[in-house]
Design a protein around this motif. Structure first.
Motif, PDB file in Angstrom:
ATOM      1  N   PHE A  25      -0.301  -4.347 -32.051  1.00 28.38           N
ATOM      2  CA  PHE A  25      -1.789  -3.933 -31.956  1.00 28.38           C
ATOM      3  C   PHE A  25      -1.746  -4.975 -30.159  1.00 28.38           C
ATOM      4  O   PHE A  25      -2.199  -3.491 -29.439  1.00 28.38           O
ATOM      5  CB  PHE A  25      -2.952  -4.907 -32.408  1.00 28.38           C
ATOM      6  CG  PHE A  25      -4.489  -4.180 -31.845  1.00 28.38           C
ATOM      7  CD1 PHE A  25      -4.914  -3.447 -32.180  1.00 28.38           C
ATOM      8  CD2 PHE A  25      -4.847  -5.425 -31.398  1.00 28.38           C
ATOM      9  CE1 PHE A  25      -5.993  -2.559 -31.249  1.00 28.38           C
ATOM     10  CE2 PHE A  25      -5.856  -5.078 -30.591  1.00 28.38           C
ATOM     11  CZ  PHE A  25      -6.627  -3.548 -30.534  1.00 28.38           C
ATOM     12  N   CYS A  26      -1.357  -5.255 -29.638  1.00 24.36           N
ATOM     13  CA  CYS A  26      -1.811  -6.446 -28.309  1.00 24.36           C
ATOM     14  C   CYS A  26      -0.299  -4.671 -27.319  1.00 24.36           C
ATOM     15  O   CYS A  26      -0.649  -4.419 -26.233  1.00 24.36           O
ATOM     16  CB  CYS A  26      -1.267  -7.268 -27.799  1.00 24.36           C
ATOM     17  SG  CYS A  26      -2.494  -7.973 -29.085  1.00 24.36           S
ATOM     18  N   GLU A  27       0.908  -4.961 -28.044  1.00 30.94           N
ATOM     19  CA  GLU A  27       1.642  -3.747 -28.079  1.00 30.94           C
ATOM     20  C   GLU A  27       1.565  -2.483 -27.363  1.00 30.94           C
ATOM     21  O   GLU A  27       1.068  -1.491 -26.204  1.00 30.94           O
ATOM     22  CB  GLU A  27       3.265  -4.180 -28.265  1.00 30.94           C
ATOM     23  CG  GLU A  27       4.007  -3.099 -28.424  1.00 30.94           C
ATOM     24  CD  GLU A  27       5.293  -2.982 -29.020  1.00 30.94           C
ATOM     25  OE1 GLU A  27       6.707  -1.929 -28.771  1.00 30.94           O
ATOM     26  OE2 GLU A  27       5.895  -4.742 -29.821  1.00 30.94           O
ATOM     27  N   VAL A  28       0.474  -2.022 -28.738  1.00 30.47           N
ATOM     28  CA  VAL A  28       0.087  -0.442 -28.899  1.00 30.47           C
ATOM     29  C   VAL A  28      -1.426  -0.330 -27.499  1.00 30.47           C
ATOM     30  O   VAL A  28      -1.495   0.685 -26.949  1.00 30.47           O
ATOM     31  CB  VAL A  28      -0.333  -0.031 -30.395  1.00 30.47           C
ATOM     32  CG1 VAL A  28      -1.123   1.396 -29.712  1.00 30.47           C
ATOM     33  CG2 VAL A  28       0.909   0.106 -30.626  1.00 30.47           C
ATOM     34  N   PHE A  29      -1.944  -0.776 -27.597  1.00 31.17           N
ATOM     35  CA  PHE A  29      -3.123  -1.463 -26.364  1.00 31.17           C
ATOM     36  C   PHE A  29      -2.144  -1.283 -25.092  1.00 31.17           C
ATOM     37  O   PHE A  29      -3.254  -0.317 -24.313  1.00 31.17           O
ATOM     38  CB  PHE A  29      -3.962  -2.543 -27.036  1.00 31.17           C
ATOM     39  CG  PHE A  29      -4.712  -2.827 -25.787  1.00 31.17           C
ATOM     40  CD1 PHE A  29      -6.117  -1.957 -26.178  1.00 31.17           C
ATOM     41  CD2 PHE A  29      -5.662  -3.411 -25.410  1.00 31.17           C
ATOM     42  CE1 PHE A  29      -7.136  -1.611 -25.624  1.00 31.17           C
ATOM     43  CE2 PHE A  29      -6.879  -3.163 -24.460  1.00 31.17           C
ATOM     44  CZ  PHE A  29      -7.282  -2.995 -24.222  1.00 31.17           C
ATOM     45  N   LEU A  30      -1.477  -2.263 -24.812  1.00 27.40           N
ATOM     46  CA  LEU A  30      -0.932  -1.863 -23.221  1.00 27.40           C
ATOM     47  C   LEU A  30      -0.209  -0.822 -23.363  1.00 27.40           C
ATOM     48  O   LEU A  30      -0.468  -0.445 -21.743  1.00 27.40           O
ATOM     49  CB  LEU A  30      -0.144  -3.436 -23.284  1.00 27.40           C
ATOM     50  CG  LEU A  30      -0.793  -4.805 -24.014  1.00 27.40           C
ATOM     51  CD1 LEU A  30       0.061  -5.826 -23.611  1.00 27.40           C
ATOM     52  CD2 LEU A  30      -1.470  -5.370 -22.190  1.00 27.40           C
ATOM     53  N   ALA A  32      -1.033   2.418 -24.193  1.00 29.25           N
ATOM     54  CA  ALA A  32      -2.287   2.905 -23.587  1.00 29.25           C
ATOM     55  C   ALA A  32      -2.763   2.899 -22.388  1.00 29.25           C
ATOM     56  O   ALA A  32      -3.234   3.357 -22.197  1.00 29.25           O
ATOM     57  CB  ALA A  32      -2.878   2.807 -24.516  1.00 29.25           C
ATOM     58  N   GLY A  33      -2.762   0.899 -22.247  1.00 25.79           N
ATOM     59  CA  GLY A  33      -3.308   1.311 -21.123  1.00 25.79           C
ATOM     60  C   GLY A  33      -2.774   1.794 -19.896  1.00 25.79           C
ATOM     61  O   GLY A  33      -3.041   2.392 -18.756  1.00 25.79           O
ATOM     62  N   ILE A  34      -1.513   1.226 -19.958  1.00 28.00           N
ATOM     63  CA  ILE A  34      -0.326   1.680 -19.423  1.00 28.00           C
ATOM     64  C   ILE A  34      -0.367   2.932 -18.719  1.00 28.00           C
ATOM     65  O   ILE A  34      -0.705   3.594 -18.096  1.00 28.00           O
ATOM     66  CB  ILE A  34       0.691   1.266 -19.168  1.00 28.00           C
ATOM     67  CG1 ILE A  34       0.328  -0.413 -19.701  1.00 28.00           C
ATOM     68  CG2 ILE A  34       2.235   1.894 -18.542  1.00 28.00           C
ATOM     69  CD1 ILE A  34       2.158  -1.319 -19.276  1.00 28.00           C
ATOM     70  N   THR A  35      -0.580   3.944 -19.905  1.00 26.06           N
ATOM     71  CA  THR A  35      -0.166   4.964 -19.436  1.00 26.06           C
ATOM     72  C   THR A  35      -1.905   5.781 -18.958  1.00 26.06           C
ATOM     73  O   THR A  35      -1.551   6.332 -18.965  1.00 26.06           O
ATOM     74  CB  THR A  35      -0.057   6.017 -21.581  1.00 26.06           C
ATOM     75  OG1 THR A  35       1.171   5.715 -22.086  1.00 26.06           O
ATOM     76  CG2 THR A  35      -0.348   7.708 -21.658  1.00 26.06           C
ATOM     77  N   GLY A  36      -2.774   4.951 -19.326  1.00 29.03           N
ATOM     78  CA  GLY A  36      -3.849   6.132 -18.710  1.00 29.03           C
ATOM     79  C   GLY A  36      -3.899   5.637 -17.549  1.00 29.03           C
ATOM     80  O   GLY A  36      -4.521   6.549 -16.691  1.00 29.03           O
ATOM     81  N   ILE A  37      -3.541   4.507 -16.593  1.00 28.90           N
ATOM     82  CA  ILE A  37      -3.364   3.897 -16.235  1.00 28.90           C
ATOM     83  C   ILE A  37      -3.057   5.661 -14.795  1.00 28.90           C
ATOM     84  O   ILE A  37      -3.008   5.537 -13.956  1.00 28.90           O
ATOM     85  CB  ILE A  37      -3.131   2.603 -15.905  1.00 28.90           C
ATOM     86  CG1 ILE A  37      -4.844   1.731 -15.728  1.00 28.90           C
ATOM     87  CG2 ILE A  37      -3.330   2.411 -14.015  1.00 28.90           C
ATOM     88  CD1 ILE A  37      -4.133   0.364 -16.105  1.00 28.90           C
ATOM     89  N   SER A  38      -1.540   5.022 -15.160  1.00 25.95           N
ATOM     90  CA  SER A  38      -0.989   6.356 -14.706  1.00 25.95           C
ATOM     91  C   SER A  38      -1.359   7.626 -15.116  1.00 25.95           C
ATOM     92  O   SER A  38      -1.044   9.070 -14.026  1.00 25.95           O
ATOM     93  CB  SER A  38       0.999   5.860 -15.459  1.00 25.95           C
ATOM     94  OG  SER A  38       0.751   6.539 -16.888  1.00 25.95           O
TER      95      SER A  38
END
Length: 96
Positions: A25-30, A32-38
């Motif tokens: 879950f943490c891996e998917v969350f991170l 998604a966050g990196i993809t969203g920010i970029s």
């Protein structure tokens, strides 16, 4: 006599999730966050060419747009919820 929590469960709820699921879950969350920010940075650069007289990093614009979007989201969820409170539950169950 009432039984207490089982030993080794932590909080006594009888449910605990294994560590592999938490790390996944943490891996998917991170990711998604990196993809969203970029993606946001890329879109900001693209939209800066379309904006006239407004900087893409203008804080007032970000606040106003965020408030407008939050207001639209609240209104979009409030109207159907308000309509649903006026329906008789038994009539809705009979309809289905």
């Amino acid at each position: 006599m009432r039984e207490g929590p089982r030993p080794g469960r932590g909080d006594g709820s009888g449910f605990s999730s294994p560590d592999p699921q938490k790390s996944a879950f943490c891996e998917v969350f991170l990711q998604a966050g990196i993809t969203g920010i970029s993606g946001a940075l890329g879109v900001t650069r693209f939209l800066s060419s379309l904006l006239y007289g407004v900087k893409p990093s203008d804080p007032l614009t970000f606040v106003v747009v965020s408030l407008v979007l939050a207001g639209v989201a609240l209104l979009a969820s409030y109207i159907p919820a308000r309509r649903a409170t006026k329906v008789d539950p038994m009539a809705a169950l009979r309809y289905e």
